[in-house]
Structure formats: structure tokens, C-alpha cells
Enzyme design. Structure first.
Site, PDB file in Angstrom:
ATOM      1  N   GLU A 190      28.425   0.479   2.356  1.00  0.00           N
ATOM      2  CA  GLU A 190      28.792   0.040   3.700  1.00  0.00           C
ATOM      3  C   GLU A 190      28.165  -1.335   3.873  1.00  0.00           C
ATOM      4  OE1 GLU A 190      30.409   1.861   6.373  1.00  0.00           O
ATOM      5  OE2 GLU A 190      31.043   3.392   4.928  1.00  0.00           O
ATOM      6  N   CYS A 207      26.619  -4.588  12.297  1.00  0.00           N
ATOM      7  CA  CYS A 207      27.542  -4.981  11.231  1.00  0.00           C
ATOM      8  C   CYS A 207      28.990  -5.085  11.692  1.00  0.00           C
ATOM      9  CB  CYS A 207      27.439  -4.022  10.058  1.00  0.00           C
ATOM     10  SG  CYS A 207      27.593  -2.294  10.531  1.00  0.00           S
TER      11      CYS A 207
END
Lengths: 492, 385
Positions: free
Chosen positions: A234, A268
Site C-alpha cells: 500500500e 496517503c
């Protein structure tokens, strides 16, 4: 054993330094061996065991909520609201979902068969991989550690957790408090920085789940390749946020600002930069100022709802970015507080650092484009981002951006709300990552889907069709048997 | 291809929430020589169906098929979106240095590591369909002739050059005594008294593989077969006994018409033997007792599993085909192939107005905000996905 203690012990032994070095590695080797033995003994297989671990996680969250809030406040100056909504509640939600669905997820999935397999039992069995390594980041240190952990435990794995050493206060709780709620024969926390993580990665794991930067993602994947270990990465990127001329500036300002400045921009999936026309920019700037004042008051530094930068290194990096383009809103900073004001930059060039690296802070550059086409072309010239946003009153415009770009996830007229839905897979594409999780997707990520076919040991005459010597007639019959499905639907 | 709508919570009832399947972009398929058509075309179907452009690297070892794939196949596809690249390991290595959006590799674990390491450079996701030594446990409680038929068919199909074939048998010495004559009987039935002249038995792909296999014939003791013919690249359907775990035939994937039998005293010993080794692509257990079959299934791990049967499941597109551990990562066949070559993009389309409904999440916060938001977030509809 303390560092000093080890040195004292090693000093009295032959081959002093070498012995000390091997002692340093021993605890890790022992830990991994212990976990593997527990896995091979089958301890994590029964649903009852897994449910107990998940309930343990739930209790950890409930019984230590204040402790966790305090730690998050110390690490990132997170408000109680942010801690609750983006850390504790999300983690709790995943625990609850997993507990509710565990047996259903674990169940063998029977599949449609063809004529040749009509009498067989054909199913997919979900099995744990074995020893799983989860490497977690510092920006949502609870959420991004616990949510993968839920999936790994639900799927029946033994887990080694490497929380981020940068979010020190949460790290401490994860290392000292969390293990008390889990079966420590099947779970361990390993502490350390990049060097220790590197050493950890030399060992063999059955799955590695990493959240962090693309640069480190490559290091993790390279290490995983040595043992053919599957990975979920990720990662991140610069998430574009296209703002069409046809929209309400105040609405857009509210939505973009909330998602940009949440957690002081250390997210993010936050909108990283805005793409809009100069005319739109003129309308957006006052709206953004208005929103920022509404959210954080006239003196954002004294607002309890604005976070702080995690450490000096990140703070210095962000402060340097404030020099790019021209500050239109905000721009203040305070080193002793690691405070950066909610900032908007304009007149930004694509070559400047603020448009080259993932910002990961409360700074929003606006880049001008003349048209939707230009915006799409700008986006597609760059790496595929983790998230992509498009704001417009016209659903056609939104759909065009969706259709003509690629990204991990996409939101039209809003920010990263999709992350809160456990029914949606969360993951990147290209440089922003590979694999996905949340909800059942986590369980599936940490499970091997084993195809199983069980046939009767008798009725051998039925198999005669396939054995040599062959004939064209038998071949025709065999092909028919392989092709024809019983009466099942072809839609899987 | 259709967008998959997903369930939402209370706050997103007015949003359109779905998963969109998107092609990755440029896909690289590296195919092996043993099923040179199947293992090239089946991944290709998925890659094309998912909307990718494809570069195909067929195996240079299966030269006849390679030629057809290079010269005839492109005539049937849009060549602006599809290309065949030829060559050996060096050319493949060069291709791997380029930026690709997905790599699908079928081959050995050794080369799988090279592919995955190369993929790391550009963070390219991969599917690796590798191999291993597929154990075949034969319980004392079974009919030897039935077992012999089934094991032999799957072992000698394509002259054993099958990644999912039973690689070695684990059974008791007593079972071995009953199995050997049954295997001989089966082999004669399938291939006649002179298997070399049977039209139903294949040949080894090339000299290198032939020499490798001929050396393996020296392991243990030949109980059945053992003949070979270099000019024909022929190896007889062979069964080896008295085989040691340290011998080459028990160290490398055989990939030929040789079946070693290793003795174990019990199911437990068989399971322990299997679990000491790398996870295989396939695992087989033969027994009249479904309990024994289920024990083998529960206490081991492998890509796939066959009880009282070989790799028949491969004909079922409804089951995923792939390895675990050293036997691979990822899976395909049927819809699984489409999904392998698609990026599942999470999409949320919110209305541009109705801003008042969003107000609850904005600072400054009150306790009430928080509680309401928490409740709304927790209220997902059907939790069963």
C-alpha cells in the site's frame, strides 16, 4: 535483555564480538521459530481461536481508548474527533465485521461443475499462508496496523507486527499493551528502524503486508522475491484533484480542504494538488480561505482540530516546500511546535519540488490547466496515483475523468470517504501499490484459496473414458463432458 | 466488465459506490514449453478480455508451436495491441528491464524469482505459476488397481511433463507390493507391451531434458520400465523404488515419466514428510476412507488438492488455478484470469450539491458530531460481502 546486559555476557565468552552479534539476532530467530511451530501445530486454525484473537483486539481498543487517544495526540496532535473517527472507530468496525462474518468467510466455497465432475465435490478452501509480516506506517499508526492485523488473524495466520518507530507513543502501546490481548505464541511485535526492518526482511515469511512509500515498497518486494513471498504494497503518490469551472466554489473548498488538512495532510489518499483554470482559481481561493477560517479559526495554530507534523525531519521537508510558487493562503510555520499552517500555493511549476514528491502535509498547490483535456493529459503523464478526485456539477465531466485515467480509487465530488466502507477494496495500482484490503478483502488477501476436488474411490468404470488407448469417438465424448456444465449459472 | 455496485453506510446512501474493472495497460505473458498452446492462450484470453495490450513471449524450446504463435496467431488479432517477442533467456531478461504494467509467468521457481525481482524495479504486479514436487499419498485402505489407473494416467500424460502431475508416491511397503503389479498392468493396458510404439505416449521435449531424466533413472531401483532411447527422446513409463530422500529424483521436480515410490509407515509420517518440504502446486491423497483424505487436506498446504483423483479440477474454470509458497502466487482460469489482469478500482460518485448533509464532518467538533458520525459510519447494510 538490555544492550548493556548482552555486552556484559558476551564479554566473558570466547570470540566476544561475534558471540554478541549472534546473541542480538537470537531473539528474533527464536520468535520466528516459535511462531512457525505454533502455526504448524495448527493452533490458529479453529474458528474459535481466531474469534478469540479478534475479540482480544476489540477489548484492546475499548479498554485502552483514552490511552490511545493520548498517544495519538502526543504523536500527531490528533484531535479526539480525528482519533475516534479515523483510528479507533475504523479499527473497531473492522474487528466487528470480521467477528460477524468469520465463519462465513472461512467456509468452503462450492463451485459449479461440468459433466465430468458432476459426482465430485469441488470447492475452494481458504487457508492461512502461515507466518505473516505486517509493516505499518506512522500517519495512522493504529488504523494502518490494526486493520491489516484483523485480516491476518481472521485468516488464521501467525503474525509479526513491525509498527512504525516514528510514531513513538503509539508504538509503545502496540509493543507493551496489545500483546496482552492476543495469544503470544502466535503473535509478536518487533521494534526498530530501517536497519532492523531490513534484517527482518532477510527472513522468510509467507506473506508480507507493507504500507509506506514506493521507494521502500521496492525494497520490500525485492526482499520478498528472494523467498517467492507474495506481497501487498500500500504505497502512495500525488493524488490529483481536478476542479471543473462548473461547480460551487464554496462546496468544493469545504470538501477539498477537509480531506487535505485532515491529520495535517499526512494522509496517503488526501488530495495532493488541485488542477483548475485560472478563473476557477480566482473563485476557489477566497472560498478556501473562508473554509479554513471556519474550520480552524483565525489562528489555526491554536485550534484543537488541527494536527501537527510527526517529526522534525518531515517538518523541515515541508517547510522547504513552502518556498515553492507563491503562498496564497497560510504559509506560517513554527518549528518548536512542528506546526505548519493550512496553506495554499499558487503559480507553481511542475518542476518544483512541491510538484515532484508526495506532499504529505497541509500544503495544497494549485496548478492551472486550460481545459479538461489538458488536466487529463497532465494526470496521465505521471505515475498512477492512489486516489483521484474530480469536482464538477456535470456528472459527464466526472465520468470522463474516471474513464480516461487510472488510479487506486476514485471519488467524484468528494474526498476519501470510500476508505471508510469495508465493502470497498482499498489499494493502489502501478507505483501506488499492488493488492487490496479492508473487510472481506483483507481476509482474502491473507488467505490462500486452495482448489479442491474430492472424487469417490470407487466407480472406476466411469473413468475408463479418459484412459488410453484413445479413439476419436471417446475424445468427442470426453470433450462434451468437460465442457457441459450441469445446470449451473456461468456467472461466478 | 460490468461495474460492481457495493453496499454503503448511512452517510453514503446518496452516493453511487461501485468497483470498476480496468485493464492494467501493457501486459507481458511468458509461456512455457510443456503445454505451449494452453499455457500461452489461456492467460492471453484473460489479458485480452480485461482490455490490456499484450506482449507474448512463447517458449523457444517448443519450436513448432512457437513458430505458429509468432507467424499465424498475430493475423487473427489487432496487431496495434498485440505483439509476439521471440528469444531465449537473454531476450526475456532484456524485455523484463522495460516498464510493464503486469507480468504473467509460467515456469520454474528459479526463474520465477528472477522475474519477480525484475518486476520490483517498476513495482509491477505479477502472477507466477511455478512448480514443485507434487506428493501423492496412497493409503493402505484402497483398491490398488483403481489407484494405479488414476495415478498412472496423470503421471504419464504428456510424458510426465506436467506441472500438476503426481511427482512421487508415499505409501507403506505393504501398499507398494500391491501397487507395483497394478501399475504394471495399467501401463500395459494404456501403452501396450511396447510403449515406445504406442501412439498415446509422448516424448521428452529436447536433449537437455532427456539427459537430465535419463540420469534420474539411476536413482533407487527400477521396478517398472527404465528403458530409454536417445535418438527418439523416449523414456519408458517408469516406476522407481528404494529411493532415498537425498537422491536427485527426490530433490528436483521430475517433469518426466518417472514415478518414485517413497515408503512411509503411517499417514502421520506422510504428512510430516510433506510438510518438511516446499509447498507444492498440487497434492493428492488416495484412500477409501474420506477421513484419511480429509486429514491430508487439513494438515497440509498446496496450490490445489485432489482426493482420489488427479488434476481433473483444471478443466473447471470455476476453480482458481495457482500455487502457494514456492509453487507460485496469484491464480487464473475462467473469471479468475479476467480478475488477475484487471485493476479493481474503487469508485464513489457523490452529488455535487447537498453540502448541508456533509456539514456534520467539518470542524469545529462537538461530542454530538462525533457520536452521530460514528453511528452513521457503523451502519453498513448487509455485511456479508
Amino acid at each position: 535483555m538490555t544492550h548493556a546486559g548482552r555486552e556484559r555476557r558476551a564479554a566473558g565468552q570466547p570470540g566476544g564480538r561475534a558471540a554478541w552479534q549472534s546473541l542480538r539476532m537470537d531473539p528474533l530467530e527464536d520468535t520466528l521459530r516459535r511462531l512457525r511451530e505454533a502455526f504448524h501445530a495448527g493452533r490458529t486454525r479453529p474458528a474459535e481461536f481466531r474469534a478469540a484473537q479478534l475479540r482480544g483486539l476489540g477489548c484492546f481498543l475499548q479498554e485502552n481508548k483514552q490511552l490511545l487517544h493520548d498517544a495519538l495526540a502526543q504523536d500527531l496532535h490528533k484531535s479526539a474527533f480525528e482519533s475516534e473517527v479515523s483510528e479507533v472507530a475504523i479499527s473497531q468496525g473492522e474487528v466487528t465485521l470480521a467477528l460477524r462474518n468469520l465463519r462465513a468467510w472461512m467456509k468452503d466455497e462450492h463451485v459449479p461443475k461440468n459433466l465430468a465432475t458432476q459426482l465430485d465435490s469441488a470447492f475452494i478452501r481458504k487457508e492461512p499462508f502461515g507466518l505473516v509480516l505486517i509493516i505499518a506506517p506512522w500517519n495512522y499508526p493504529l488504523n494502518l496496523t490494526l486493520v491489516p492485523l484483523v485480516g491476518a488473524l481472521a485468516a488464521g495466520n501467525c503474525v509479526v507486527l513491525k509498527p512504525s518507530e516514528i510514531s513513538k507513543n503509539v508504538e509503545k502501546i502496540l509493543a507493551e499493551v496489545l500483546p496482552r490481548y492476543l495469544d503470544q505464541s502466535c503473535f509478536a511485535v518487533v521494534l526498530g528502524g530501517p536497519q532492523e526492518t531490513g534484517q527482518l526482511l532477510e527472513h522468510r515469511f509467507d506473506y508480507i503486508f507493507f504500507t509506506g512509500s514506493p521507494r521502500v515498497g521496492k525494497i520490500v518486494m525485492t526482499a520478498a522475491a528472494k523467498h517467492l513471498t507474495p506481497v501487498t504494497l500500500e504505497l502512495g503518490g500525488k493524488n490529483p484533484c481536478y476542479v471543473d469551472d462548473n461547480c460551487d466554489p464554496q462546496t468544493v473548498a469545504n470538501r477539498v480542504a477537509w480531506f487535505r488538512y485532515f491529520n495535517a495532510g499526512q494522509t496517503c489518499v488526501a488530495p495532493d494538488y488541485v488542477l483548475c483554470s485560472p478563473e476557477m482559481q480566482e473563485r476557489l481561493l477566497p472560498a478556501l480561505q473562508s473554509t479554513i477560517t471556519r474550520f480552524y479559526g483565525d489562528d489555526p495554530q491554536s485550534s484543537p482540530n488541527l494536527g501537527r507534523i510527526i517529526n522534525q525531519k518531515q517538518f523541515q521537508r515541508l517547510r522547504a516546500l513552502l518556498g515553492c510558487g507563491r503562498v496564497a493562503i497560510g504559509g506560517q510555520s513554527d518549528e518548536s511546535d512542528r506546526y505548519i499552517a493550512p496553506t495554499v500555493l499558487v503559480d507553481v511549476q511542475e518542476t518544483e519540488p512541491v510538484m515532484q514528491e508526495e506532499i504529505f502535509g497541509p500544503i495544497l498547490p494549485i496548478v492551472n490547466v486550460r481545459s479538461l483535456d489538458e488536466a487529463i493529459e497532465f494526470i496521465n503523464r505521471r505515475e498512477k496515483p492512489l486516489a483521484l478526485y474530480a469536482f464538477s456539477n456535470s456528472s459527464q465531466v466526472v465520468k470522463r475523468v474516471l474513464t480516461q485515467t487510472s488510479s487506486g480509487g476514485f471519488c467524484g465530488n468528494d474526498g476519501f470517504m470510500h476508505m471508510t466502507l469495508a465493502s470497498l477494496p482499498f489499494g493502489g495500482v502501478g507505483a501506488s501499490g499492488m493488492g487490496r484490503y479492508h473487510g472481506k478483502f483483507s481476509f482474502d488477501t491473507f488467505s490462500h484459496h486452495r482448489a479442491c476436488l474430492l472424487r469417490s474411490p470407487g466407480m472406476e468404470k466411469l473413468n475408463a473414458l479418459r484412459y488410453p488407448p484413445q479413439s476419436p469417438r471417446r475424445l468427442r465424448m470426453l470433450l462434451v463432458a468437460m465442457e457441459a456444465r450441469g445446470c449451473s449459472c456461468t456467472l461466478l | 466488465m460490468k461495474d460492481e455496485p457495493r453496499s454503503t453506510n448511512l452517510f453514503m446512501k446518496l452516493d453511487s459506490v461501485f468497483i470498476r474493472k480496468e485493464p492494467f495497460g501493457l501486459v507481458f505473458i511468458i509461456a512455457p514449453w510443456n503445454y505451449p498452446l494452453n499455457l500461452t492462450l489461456v492467460p492471453l484470453v484473460g489479458a485480452l478480455a480485461a482490455g490490456n495490450c499484450v506482449v507474448l513471449k512463447p517458449s523457444e524450446i517448443s519450436q513448432g508451436t512457437e513458430k505458429v504463435l509468432a507467424e499465424v496467431l498475430p493475423q487473427y488479432l489487432d496487431q496495434s495491441c498485440f505483439a509476439v517477442v521471440l528469444g531465449g533467456p537473454q531476450e526475456t531478461g532484456q524485455l523484463l528491464e522495460h516498464e510493464l504494467d503486469y507480468i504473467f509467468f509460467t515456469g520454474s521457481p528459479r526463474v520465477g524469482k528472477i522475474v519477480m525481482t525484475a518486476a520490483t524495479k517498476h513495482l509491477t504486479p505479477v502472477t507466477l505459476e511455478l512448480g514443485g514436487k507434487n506428493p501423492c499419498y496412497v493409503d493402505d485402505n484402497c483398491d490398488p488397481q483403481t489407484v494405479a489407473n488414476r495415478v498412472a494416467w496423470f503421471r504419464y500424460f504428456n510424458t510426465g511433463q506436467t506441472c500438476v502431475a503426481p511427482d512421487y508416491v508415499l505409501c507403506s511397503p505393504e501398499m507398494q507390493e500391491r501397487l507395483l503389479p497394478a501399475l504394471q498392468s495399467t501401463i500395459t493396458r494404456f501403452y501396450g507391451d511396447d510403449p515406445q510404439s504406442s501412439p498415446n505416449l509422448g516424448r521428452i521435449i529436447n536433449q537437455k531434458q532427456f539427459q537430465r531424466l535419463r540420469t534420474l533413472l539411476g536413482c533407487g531401483r527400477v521396478a517398472i520400465g527404465g528403458q530409454s532411447n536417445e535418438s527418439d527422446r523416449y523414456i519408458a513409463p517408469t516406476v522407481l523404488v528404494d529411493v532415498q530422500e537425498t537422491e536427485p529424483v527426490m530433490q528436483e521436480e521430475i517433469f518426466g515419466p518417472i514415478l518414485p515410490i517413497v515408503n512411509v509407515q503411517s499417514v502421520d509420517e506422510a504428512i510430516e514428510f510433506i510438510n518438511r518440504r516446499e509447498k507444492p502446486l498440487d497434492l493428492y491423497a488416495f484412500s477409501n476412507s474420506s477421513q484419511v483424505v480429509n486429514q491430508m487436506l487439513k494438515r497440509t498446504s498446496s496450490g490445489s488438492f485432489g482426493g482420489n483423483e488427479g488434476f481433473t479440477y483444471i478443466s473447471l474454470p470455476s476453480v482458481p488455478f495457482g500455487g502457494v509458497g514456492h509453487s507460485g502466487m496469484g491464480r487464473y482460469h475462467g473469471k479468475f484470469t479476467f480478475d488477475t489482469f484487471s485493476h479493481h478500482r474503487t469508485c464513489l460518485l457523490a452529488p455535487s450539491g447537498l453540502e448541508k448533509l456533509k456539514e456534520i464532518r467539518y470542524p469545529p467538533y462537538t461530542d454530538w458530531n462525533q457520536q452521530l458520525l460514528r453511528w452513521g459510519m457503523g451502519s453498513q447494510s448487509c455485511s456479508l460481502l
